[in-house]
Scaffold this motif. Structure first.
Motif, PDB file in Angstrom:
ATOM      1  N   VAL A 183       0.819  -1.460   0.225  1.00 35.66           N
ATOM      2  CA  VAL A 183       0.262   0.011  -0.384  1.00 35.66           C
ATOM      3  C   VAL A 183       0.709   0.926  -0.132  1.00 35.66           C
ATOM      4  O   VAL A 183       1.940   1.848   0.723  1.00 35.66           O
ATOM      5  N   THR A 184       0.795   2.252  -1.293  1.00 38.31           N
ATOM      6  CA  THR A 184       1.380   3.606  -0.805  1.00 38.31           C
ATOM      7  C   THR A 184       0.283   4.857  -0.675  1.00 38.31           C
ATOM      8  O   THR A 184      -0.586   4.706  -1.236  1.00 38.31           O
ATOM      9  N   VAL A 185       1.040   5.561   0.314  1.00 43.09           N
ATOM     10  CA  VAL A 185       0.508   6.559   0.356  1.00 43.09           C
ATOM     11  C   VAL A 185       0.951   7.806  -0.667  1.00 43.09           C
ATOM     12  O   VAL A 185       2.112   7.533  -0.517  1.00 43.09           O
ATOM     13  N   SER A 186      -0.066   8.484  -1.193  1.00 43.91           N
ATOM     14  CA  SER A 186       0.825   9.280  -2.032  1.00 43.91           C
ATOM     15  C   SER A 186      -0.415  10.199  -2.993  1.00 43.91           C
ATOM     16  O   SER A 186      -1.167   9.293  -3.399  1.00 43.91           O
ATOM     17  N   SER A 187      -0.050  11.324  -2.899  1.00 38.58           N
ATOM     18  CA  SER A 187      -1.652  12.110  -3.801  1.00 38.58           C
ATOM     19  C   SER A 187      -1.276  11.963  -5.672  1.00 38.58           C
ATOM     20  O   SER A 187      -2.143  12.210  -6.077  1.00 38.58           O
TER      21      SER A 187
END
Lengths: 119, 111
Positions: free
Chosen positions: A115-119
């Motif tokens: 899971v990558t947290v990025s805008s």
């Protein structure tokens, strides 16, 4: 042989909520012998226990994440789920679900999901 | 809650024996026999090797053994094989509020 499989979005925006589900096959989540845990591993780093749920719905969480995390179980679907709110880039990790032999050891693991947290 | 202390890396040649240490406190390793060891190859999930300090998980080679002395647990791999090259993590139950604590991992290189 019990098998676990994680599912959920691979990309989450900052400040939003991460939601993952672990499907269990070859065994039942309704067991007095096991907890059902989530463990995560940031890229290139070590393992961190997030928390567990018992089939009754009893939970316990890592204090470092307690204010943001919730783990639940759906016995009718033989699944358990993780939600982590207000995520930041620091929550980017491979998330594993695991069968937890009552805090002694993890005897079965899912394959993990990044899971990558990025805008 | 402090992590358990493991060496960052160890190495050995095929056929040799190596030992990986895992040091904790009286609140975890020293107080309970709930130490477990996991092998992780790159891109793969951890795999249970040893539980309850010295019990081998099902299907795990006799070449892998675990022990404990005081607040330090050890994983010994005898007759090293190339496929043993991986990162190894220890973990223990703890009476602290995290309930369990992990080691930082030891990368084993088989030369």
């Amino acid at each position: 042989q019990v098998q676990l499989q994680e599912s959920g979005p691979g990309l989450v925006k900052p400040s939003e909520t991460l939601s993952l589900t672990c499907s269990v096959s070859g065994g039942s989540v309704i067991s007095g012998s096991y907890y059902w845990s989530w463990v995560r591993q940031p890229p290139g780093k070590g393992l961190e226990w997030i928390g567990y749920v018992f089939y009754s719905g009893t939970t316990n969480y890592n204090p470092s994440l307690k204010s943001r995390v919730s783990i639940s179980v759906d016995t009718s679907k033989n699944q358990f789920s993780l939600t982590l709110s207000s995520v930041t880039a620091a929550d980017t990790a491979v998330y594993y679900c695991a069968r937890d032999v009552i805090l002694r050891y993890f005897d079965s693991w899912g394959q993990g999901t990044l899971v990558t947290v990025s805008s | 809650q402090s992590a358990l202390t493991q060496p960052a890396s160890v190495s050995g040649t095929p056929g040799q024996s190596i030992t990986i240490s895992c040091t904790g406190t009286s609140s975890d390793i020293g107080g309970y026999n709930f130490v477990s060891w996991y092998q992780q190859h790159p891109g793969k999930a951890p795999k249970l090797m040893i539980y309850d300090v010295s019990e081998r998980s099902s299907g795990i080679s006799y070449r892998f053994s675990g022990s404990k002395s005081g607040s330090t647990a050890s994983l010994t791999i005898s007759g090293l094989q190339p496929e043993d090259e991986a990162t190894y993590y220890c973990t223990s139950y703890t009476s602290g509020n995290t309930l369990r604590v992990f080691g930082e991992g030891t990368k084993l290189t088989v030369l």
